[in-house]
Design a protein around this motif. Structure first.
Motif, PDB file in Angstrom:
ATOM      1  N   GLY A  38       0.796  -1.227   0.000  1.00  0.00           N
ATOM      2  CA  GLY A  38       0.000   0.000   0.000  1.00  0.00           C
ATOM      3  C   GLY A  38       0.823   1.268   0.000  1.00  0.00           C
ATOM      4  N   ILE A  39       2.049   1.202  -0.542  1.00  0.00           N
ATOM      5  CA  ILE A  39       2.875   2.401  -0.674  1.00  0.00           C
ATOM      6  C   ILE A  39       2.522   3.070  -1.996  1.00  0.00           C
ATOM      7  N   ARG A  40       1.964   4.251  -1.934  1.00  0.00           N
ATOM      8  CA  ARG A  40       1.474   4.894  -3.143  1.00  0.00           C
ATOM      9  C   ARG A  40       2.576   5.595  -3.937  1.00  0.00           C
ATOM     10  N   GLN A  41       3.628   6.048  -3.256  1.00  0.00           N
ATOM     11  CA  GLN A  41       4.695   6.758  -3.955  1.00  0.00           C
ATOM     12  C   GLN A  41       6.012   6.529  -3.216  1.00  0.00           C
ATOM     13  N   GLY A  42       7.098   6.428  -3.990  1.00  0.00           N
ATOM     14  CA  GLY A  42       8.427   6.298  -3.415  1.00  0.00           C
ATOM     15  C   GLY A  42       9.372   7.320  -4.010  1.00  0.00           C
ATOM     16  N   TRP A  43      10.221   7.893  -3.166  1.00  0.00           N
ATOM     17  CA  TRP A  43      11.226   8.865  -3.612  1.00  0.00           C
ATOM     18  C   TRP A  43      12.545   8.125  -3.735  1.00  0.00           C
ATOM     19  N   ILE A  44      13.091   8.087  -4.955  1.00  0.00           N
ATOM     20  CA  ILE A  44      14.184   7.170  -5.250  1.00  0.00           C
ATOM     21  C   ILE A  44      15.467   7.889  -5.674  1.00  0.00           C
ATOM     22  N   ALA A  45      16.588   7.272  -5.292  1.00  0.00           N
ATOM     23  CA  ALA A  45      17.922   7.605  -5.799  1.00  0.00           C
ATOM     24  C   ALA A  45      18.581   6.274  -6.122  1.00  0.00           C
ATOM     25  N   SER A  46      19.006   6.074  -7.352  1.00  0.00           N
ATOM     26  CA  SER A  46      19.518   4.767  -7.735  1.00  0.00           C
ATOM     27  C   SER A  46      20.820   4.454  -6.999  1.00  0.00           C
ATOM     28  N   HIS A  47      21.047   3.150  -6.796  1.00  0.00           N
ATOM     29  CA  HIS A  47      22.290   2.720  -6.169  1.00  0.00           C
ATOM     30  C   HIS A  47      23.499   3.128  -6.999  1.00  0.00           C
ATOM     31  N   ALA A  48      23.366   3.084  -8.323  1.00  0.00           N
ATOM     32  CA  ALA A  48      24.485   3.502  -9.168  1.00  0.00           C
ATOM     33  C   ALA A  48      24.860   4.951  -8.906  1.00  0.00           C
ATOM     34  N   ALA A  49      23.859   5.801  -8.721  1.00  0.00           N
ATOM     35  CA  ALA A  49      24.120   7.230  -8.533  1.00  0.00           C
ATOM     36  C   ALA A  49      24.867   7.505  -7.244  1.00  0.00           C
ATOM     37  N   ILE A  50      24.531   6.808  -6.166  1.00  0.00           N
ATOM     38  CA  ILE A  50      25.156   7.113  -4.877  1.00  0.00           C
ATOM     39  C   ILE A  50      26.487   6.412  -4.681  1.00  0.00           C
ATOM     40  N   SER A  51      26.791   5.398  -5.530  1.00  0.00           N
ATOM     41  CA  SER A  51      27.969   4.588  -5.236  1.00  0.00           C
ATOM     42  C   SER A  51      28.975   4.477  -6.355  1.00  0.00           C
ATOM     43  N   ALA A  52      28.616   4.825  -7.596  1.00  0.00           N
ATOM     44  CA  ALA A  52      29.536   4.547  -8.691  1.00  0.00           C
ATOM     45  C   ALA A  52      29.569   5.633  -9.751  1.00  0.00           C
ATOM     46  N   ASP A  53      28.423   5.977 -10.322  1.00  0.00           N
ATOM     47  CA  ASP A  53      28.368   6.877 -11.475  1.00  0.00           C
ATOM     48  C   ASP A  53      27.106   7.713 -11.355  1.00  0.00           C
ATOM     49  N   ALA A  54      27.239   8.938 -10.873  1.00  0.00           N
ATOM     50  CA  ALA A  54      26.067   9.769 -10.586  1.00  0.00           C
ATOM     51  C   ALA A  54      25.228  10.013 -11.832  1.00  0.00           C
ATOM     52  N   ARG A  55      25.857  10.377 -12.942  1.00  0.00           N
ATOM     53  CA  ARG A  55      25.074  10.698 -14.137  1.00  0.00           C
ATOM     54  C   ARG A  55      24.316   9.465 -14.646  1.00  0.00           C
ATOM     55  N   ARG A  56      25.001   8.347 -14.738  1.00  0.00           N
ATOM     56  CA  ARG A  56      24.327   7.122 -15.181  1.00  0.00           C
ATOM     57  C   ARG A  56      23.196   6.770 -14.229  1.00  0.00           C
ATOM     58  N   GLY A  57      23.459   6.841 -12.932  1.00  0.00           N
ATOM     59  CA  GLY A  57      22.420   6.524 -11.964  1.00  0.00           C
ATOM     60  C   GLY A  57      21.239   7.474 -12.040  1.00  0.00           C
ATOM     61  N   ASN A  58      21.499   8.751 -12.253  1.00  0.00           N
ATOM     62  CA  ASN A  58      20.399   9.708 -12.397  1.00  0.00           C
ATOM     63  C   ASN A  58      19.555   9.384 -13.622  1.00  0.00           C
ATOM     64  N   ASP A  59      20.197   8.954 -14.694  1.00  0.00           N
ATOM     65  CA  ASP A  59      19.441   8.557 -15.889  1.00  0.00           C
ATOM     66  C   ASP A  59      18.562   7.340 -15.598  1.00  0.00           C
ATOM     67  N   GLU A  60      19.066   6.397 -14.796  1.00  0.00           N
ATOM     68  CA  GLU A  60      18.265   5.239 -14.413  1.00  0.00           C
ATOM     69  C   GLU A  60      17.059   5.669 -13.572  1.00  0.00           C
ATOM     70  N   THR A  61      17.279   6.615 -12.671  1.00  0.00           N
ATOM     71  CA  THR A  61      16.179   7.139 -11.862  1.00  0.00           C
ATOM     72  C   THR A  61      15.115   7.769 -12.752  1.00  0.00           C
ATOM     73  N   ALA A  62      15.536   8.597 -13.695  1.00  0.00           N
ATOM     74  CA  ALA A  62      14.587   9.269 -14.586  1.00  0.00           C
ATOM     75  C   ALA A  62      13.771   8.258 -15.387  1.00  0.00           C
ATOM     76  N   GLU A  63      14.411   7.198 -15.859  1.00  0.00           N
ATOM     77  CA  GLU A  63      13.704   6.170 -16.620  1.00  0.00           C
ATOM     78  C   GLU A  63      12.622   5.503 -15.775  1.00  0.00           C
ATOM     79  N   ALA A  64      12.935   5.226 -14.524  1.00  0.00           N
ATOM     80  CA  ALA A  64      11.952   4.596 -13.640  1.00  0.00           C
ATOM     81  C   ALA A  64      10.770   5.517 -13.374  1.00  0.00           C
ATOM     82  N   VAL A  65      11.038   6.796 -13.156  1.00  0.00           N
ATOM     83  CA  VAL A  65       9.958   7.747 -12.897  1.00  0.00           C
ATOM     84  C   VAL A  65       9.048   7.853 -14.121  1.00  0.00           C
ATOM     85  N   ARG A  66       9.650   7.888 -15.307  1.00  0.00           N
ATOM     86  CA  ARG A  66       8.842   7.964 -16.537  1.00  0.00           C
ATOM     87  C   ARG A  66       8.043   6.684 -16.764  1.00  0.00           C
ATOM     88  N   ALA A  67       8.601   5.551 -16.383  1.00  0.00           N
ATOM     89  CA  ALA A  67       7.921   4.279 -16.621  1.00  0.00           C
ATOM     90  C   ALA A  67       6.703   4.095 -15.719  1.00  0.00           C
TER      91      ALA A  67
END
Length: 254
Positions: A38-67
């Motif tokens: 019953g979680i209606r919304q989640g605020w996300i930061a990809s693991h890639a963004a916080i640990s390896a490659d911020a730009r790539r991880g941010n792109d992954e986050t954006a894709e999930a939000v759009r999907a």
């Protein structure tokens, strides 16, 4: 107990993690678990963004939000070890509707929260009225209570989320800073909590200053929801913790 609250998880991640396996870590797997709980919304930061490659991880986050429109909101992550990239990446991501907030992880970046390379983040956050979630840990010289206090002393306009604040060994320090700075919110994200911790936190800092977060898929989300649902606090307070505070903060973000 059936969950009938409007639940917003203010501390989520997504995707594979570099140090160990995380099950059901993709956006689809997370949505299935969110629907079950019953979680209606989640605020996300990809693991890639916080640990390896911020730009790539941010792109992954954006894709999930759009999907999954409306189900996710993105945190933009920047790496303070590459200071020339901080402002361009903030501007790139915050110009997209998928991103509404900023996430920093001083421990993984191995760079102190109150260091000079984070200063552009505070400037952007103030200009956009954009909340910032920081990973935090009691006594950590990179992101413990003292670095958080120094940031808020310099930037009292910044709305800051103190991650993992209700972990039992973190709360006393977190609450002391929260009492001094009304622009600090404490998130409950923790692998476990002591008995009565939610009640103690509400009595100490007020229900309006606490956010539900799970660290999903890094940690399971059910336990954190249960801590609130079964706490001996009013339904009004539960509603604020589980989503009301987060909804208000998101609505106020530019």
């Amino acid at each position: 107990m059936e969950n009938t609250f409007d639940v917003v998880d203010a501390h989520m991640h997504m995707g594979p993690y570099s140090q160990f396996h995380v099950a059901h870590n993709d956006a689809r797997g997370m949505i299935e678990e969110m629907d079950r709980l019953g979680i209606r919304q989640g605020w996300i930061a990809s693991h890639a963004a916080i640990s390896a490659d911020a730009r790539r991880g941010n792109d992954e986050t954006a894709e999930a939000v759009r999907a999954y429109p409306g189900r996710f909101v993105g945190y933009v992550v920047v790496d303070p070890n590459y200071p020339d990239e901080v402002v361009p990446e903030l501007e790139r991501c915050l110009s997209m509707p998928e991103f509404r907030m900023i996430k920093v992880h001083p421990s993984l970046a191995q760079y102190p929260l109150d260091g000079p390379n984070y200063e552009p983040i505070w400037a952007v956050a103030k200009a956009r009225n954009c909340p910032v979630l920081t990973h935090a840990w009691g006594g950590d010289p990179l992101c413990g209570a003292q670095p958080i206090r120094r940031v808020l002393e310099r930037h009292p306009e910044v709305r800051l989320f103190y991650g993992h604040a209700l972990y039992p060994t973190n709360f006393a320090e977190a609450a002391e800073v929260a009492r001094d700075f009304p622009n600090l919110w404490l998130d409950i994200t923790s692998s476990y909590q002591g008995y009565g911790m939610i009640e103690h936190a509400v009595a100490t800092v007020g229900a309006e200053r606490i956010l539900y977060g799970s660290d999903m898929p890094f940690l399971a989300a059910a336990g954190a929801i249960g801590h609130i649902l079964h706490a001996r606090i009013s339904d009004e307070a539960k509603a604020l913790l589980l989503g009301g505070n987060a909804r208000r903060l998101l609505a106020e973000a530019a």
